[in-house]
Motif scaffolding. Structure first.
Motif, PDB file in Angstrom:
ATOM      1  N   LEU A 176       0.834  -1.206   0.000  1.00 22.72           N
ATOM      2  CA  LEU A 176       0.000   0.000   0.000  1.00 22.72           C
ATOM      3  C   LEU A 176       0.869   1.257   0.000  1.00 22.72           C
ATOM      4  CD1 LEU A 176      -2.948   1.128   0.309  1.00 22.72           C
ATOM      5  CD2 LEU A 176      -2.499   1.122   2.770  1.00 22.72           C
ATOM      6  N   LEU A 177       1.890   1.280   0.839  1.00 25.78           N
ATOM      7  CA  LEU A 177       2.762   2.455   0.919  1.00 25.78           C
ATOM      8  C   LEU A 177       3.614   2.601  -0.342  1.00 25.78           C
ATOM      9  CD1 LEU A 177       3.710   2.096   4.670  1.00 25.78           C
ATOM     10  CD2 LEU A 177       2.317   3.925   3.663  1.00 25.78           C
ATOM     11  N   GLU A 178       4.116   1.488  -0.875  1.00 25.76           N
ATOM     12  CA  GLU A 178       4.911   1.557  -2.112  1.00 25.76           C
ATOM     13  C   GLU A 178       4.091   2.157  -3.250  1.00 25.76           C
ATOM     14  OE1 GLU A 178       6.203  -2.509  -2.561  1.00 25.76           O
ATOM     15  OE2 GLU A 178       7.589  -2.314  -0.866  1.00 25.76           O
ATOM     16  N   LYS A 179       2.855   1.707  -3.400  1.00 29.53           N
ATOM     17  CA  LYS A 179       2.001   2.244  -4.466  1.00 29.53           C
ATOM     18  C   LYS A 179       1.718   3.718  -4.215  1.00 29.53           C
ATOM     19  CE  LYS A 179       0.256   0.675  -7.705  1.00 29.53           C
ATOM     20  NZ  LYS A 179       0.685   0.754  -9.128  1.00 29.53           N
TER      21      LYS A 179
ATOM     22  N   VAL B 131      -5.378   5.924  -2.350  1.00 30.04           N
ATOM     23  CA  VAL B 131      -4.741   4.640  -2.631  1.00 30.04           C
ATOM     24  C   VAL B 131      -5.291   3.668  -1.597  1.00 30.04           C
ATOM     25  CG1 VAL B 131      -2.567   3.386  -2.882  1.00 30.04           C
ATOM     26  CG2 VAL B 131      -2.674   5.818  -3.500  1.00 30.04           C
ATOM     27  N   ALA B 132      -5.910   2.584  -2.076  1.00 27.65           N
ATOM     28  CA  ALA B 132      -6.651   1.721  -1.157  1.00 27.65           C
ATOM     29  C   ALA B 132      -6.535   0.251  -1.544  1.00 27.65           C
ATOM     30  CB  ALA B 132      -8.119   2.134  -1.148  1.00 27.65           C
ATOM     31  N   SER B 133      -6.807  -0.584  -0.560  1.00 28.50           N
ATOM     32  CA  SER B 133      -6.911  -2.029  -0.767  1.00 28.50           C
ATOM     33  C   SER B 133      -8.343  -2.356  -1.172  1.00 28.50           C
ATOM     34  CB  SER B 133      -6.566  -2.743   0.539  1.00 28.50           C
ATOM     35  OG  SER B 133      -7.586  -2.505   1.496  1.00 28.50           O
ATOM     36  N   PRO B 134      -8.586  -3.578  -1.615  1.00 31.19           N
ATOM     37  CA  PRO B 134      -9.968  -3.959  -1.923  1.00 31.19           C
ATOM     38  C   PRO B 134     -10.907  -3.792  -0.722  1.00 31.19           C
ATOM     39  CG  PRO B 134      -8.446  -5.570  -2.833  1.00 31.19           C
ATOM     40  CD  PRO B 134      -7.633  -4.636  -1.970  1.00 31.19           C
ATOM     41  N   GLU B 135     -10.382  -3.891   0.488  1.00 37.09           N
ATOM     42  CA  GLU B 135     -11.195  -3.739   1.695  1.00 37.09           C
ATOM     43  C   GLU B 135     -11.715  -2.318   1.858  1.00 37.09           C
ATOM     44  OE1 GLU B 135     -10.669  -4.333   6.540  1.00 37.09           O
ATOM     45  OE2 GLU B 135      -8.909  -4.304   5.253  1.00 37.09           O
ATOM     46  N   THR B 136     -10.874  -1.326   1.559  1.00 33.95           N
ATOM     47  CA  THR B 136     -11.251   0.064   1.819  1.00 33.95           C
ATOM     48  C   THR B 136     -11.701   0.831   0.577  1.00 33.95           C
ATOM     49  OG1 THR B 136      -8.924   0.711   1.656  1.00 33.95           O
ATOM     50  CG2 THR B 136      -9.784   0.258   3.858  1.00 33.95           C
ATOM     51  N   ALA B 137     -11.455   0.298  -0.609  1.00 29.74           N
ATOM     52  CA  ALA B 137     -11.838   0.994  -1.851  1.00 29.74           C
ATOM     53  C   ALA B 137     -13.317   1.367  -1.917  1.00 29.74           C
ATOM     54  CB  ALA B 137     -11.426   0.157  -3.064  1.00 29.74           C
ATOM     55  N   PRO B 138     -14.244   0.533  -1.406  1.00 28.53           N
ATOM     56  CA  PRO B 138     -15.667   0.900  -1.496  1.00 28.53           C
ATOM     57  C   PRO B 138     -16.037   2.190  -0.752  1.00 28.53           C
ATOM     58  CG  PRO B 138     -15.440  -1.450  -1.090  1.00 28.53           C
ATOM     59  CD  PRO B 138     -14.075  -0.840  -0.937  1.00 28.53           C
ATOM     60  N   ARG B 139     -15.184   2.675   0.120  1.00 27.99           N
ATOM     61  CA  ARG B 139     -15.484   3.919   0.839  1.00 27.99           C
ATOM     62  C   ARG B 139     -15.307   5.167  -0.028  1.00 27.99           C
ATOM     63  NH1 ARG B 139     -12.142   1.553   5.397  1.00 27.99           N
ATOM     64  NH2 ARG B 139     -13.641   0.227   6.451  1.00 27.99           N
ATOM     65  N   LEU B 140     -14.771   4.997  -1.234  1.00 24.64           N
ATOM     66  CA  LEU B 140     -14.516   6.151  -2.099  1.00 24.64           C
ATOM     67  C   LEU B 140     -15.799   6.908  -2.435  1.00 24.64           C
ATOM     68  CD1 LEU B 140     -12.385   7.752  -3.754  1.00 24.64           C
ATOM     69  CD2 LEU B 140     -13.098   6.363  -5.691  1.00 24.64           C
ATOM     70  N   GLU B 141     -16.872   6.194  -2.700  1.00 24.11           N
ATOM     71  CA  GLU B 141     -18.122   6.858  -3.083  1.00 24.11           C
ATOM     72  C   GLU B 141     -18.588   7.824  -1.994  1.00 24.11           C
ATOM     73  OE1 GLU B 141     -22.741   5.746  -4.058  1.00 24.11           O
ATOM     74  OE2 GLU B 141     -21.212   4.230  -4.483  1.00 24.11           O
TER      75      GLU B 141
ATOM     76  N   VAL C 299      -6.883   4.632  -6.728  1.00 22.43           N
ATOM     77  CA  VAL C 299      -5.791   3.745  -7.123  1.00 22.43           C
ATOM     78  C   VAL C 299      -5.880   2.547  -6.180  1.00 22.43           C
ATOM     79  CG1 VAL C 299      -3.290   3.458  -7.328  1.00 22.43           C
ATOM     80  CG2 VAL C 299      -4.344   5.692  -7.828  1.00 22.43           C
ATOM     81  N   THR C 300      -6.118   1.377  -6.729  1.00 23.78           N
ATOM     82  CA  THR C 300      -6.238   0.196  -5.869  1.00 23.78           C
ATOM     83  C   THR C 300      -5.014  -0.694  -6.001  1.00 23.78           C
ATOM     84  OG1 THR C 300      -7.452  -0.994  -7.574  1.00 23.78           O
ATOM     85  CG2 THR C 300      -8.754   0.126  -5.897  1.00 23.78           C
ATOM     86  N   ILE C 301      -4.739  -1.392  -4.930  1.00 24.65           N
ATOM     87  CA  ILE C 301      -3.676  -2.395  -4.927  1.00 24.65           C
ATOM     88  C   ILE C 301      -4.340  -3.755  -4.794  1.00 24.65           C
ATOM     89  CG2 ILE C 301      -1.966  -0.838  -3.911  1.00 24.65           C
ATOM     90  CD1 ILE C 301      -2.474  -2.560  -1.247  1.00 24.65           C
ATOM     91  N   GLU C 302      -3.649  -4.766  -5.185  1.00 25.87           N
ATOM     92  CA  GLU C 302      -4.113  -6.133  -4.955  1.00 25.87           C
ATOM     93  C   GLU C 302      -3.689  -6.556  -3.549  1.00 25.87           C
ATOM     94  OE1 GLU C 302      -5.998  -7.968  -7.031  1.00 25.87           O
ATOM     95  OE2 GLU C 302      -6.058  -6.148  -8.251  1.00 25.87           O
TER      96      GLU C 302
END
Length: 168
Positions: A36-39, A110-120, A137-140
């Motif tokens: 997450l930090l690298e991305k 920049v988010a993981s699949p867990e937190t990406a849904p909070r973008l909306e 920007v999502t990471i795997e």
């Protein structure tokens, strides 16, 4: 989305943002946190890291091993070692959103699949303040040897080490 040159004058290697935000609890910094930090540092010239407060952790019912001061010190040590001379700030989070909402200069999350849904919801709150929506920007997931995501919870349970190697 703005393209920004890499530091040192090289041409752009992908989307670059002036300022990005990311966040987490960062209890036992592990391979997923590092990803997450690298991305975040790859796509952002400046990175704002929201670090959950002990109060917020308790309110959402999470169990952690390290208090806020310990987690912040470990996070800063990792960043200073891995991304020397890069611009960043650590912001204490009392809710899910923190600086990504109140700082109009933040361009992406920049988010993981867990937190990406909070973008909306984050973008709705930003719109109320007159700010532009955040790009995502999502990471795997970083996965352990068993193919399941590496998590601080699994590390605390003694299932894994920080690299995702199984202990049992």
């Amino acid at each position: 989305m703005k393209l920004r040159p890499e530091p040192g004058g090289r041409g752009p290697t992908g989307p670059r943002f002036a300022k990005v935000a990311t966040g987490g609890t960062f209890d036992h910094i592990h391979a997923g946190h590092r990803r997450l930090l690298e991305k975040s540092f790859q796509v952002g010239d400046e990175v704002i890291i929201g670090l959950t407060s002990d109060e917020f952790v308790a309110r959402v019912g999470k169990k952690i091993d390290q208090d806020y001061d310990t987690r912040e010190a470990e996070l800063r040590r990792y960043i200073e070692k891995s991304f020397p001379e890069r611009r960043y700030a650590v912001a204490k989070l009392y809710d899910y959103f923190g600086p990504g909402i109140v700082d109009g200069g933040v361009e992406a999350l920049v988010a993981s699949p867990e937190t990406a849904p909070r973008l909306e919801l984050a973008n709705r709150l930003r719109a109320e303040k007159g700010f532009a929506p955040l790009a995502l920007v999502t990471i795997e997931w970083a996965t352990a040897e068993d193919g399941r995501p590496i998590s601080s919870t699994r590390i605390r349970r003694g299932e894994l080490d920080e690299e995702g190697h199984l202990k049992r």
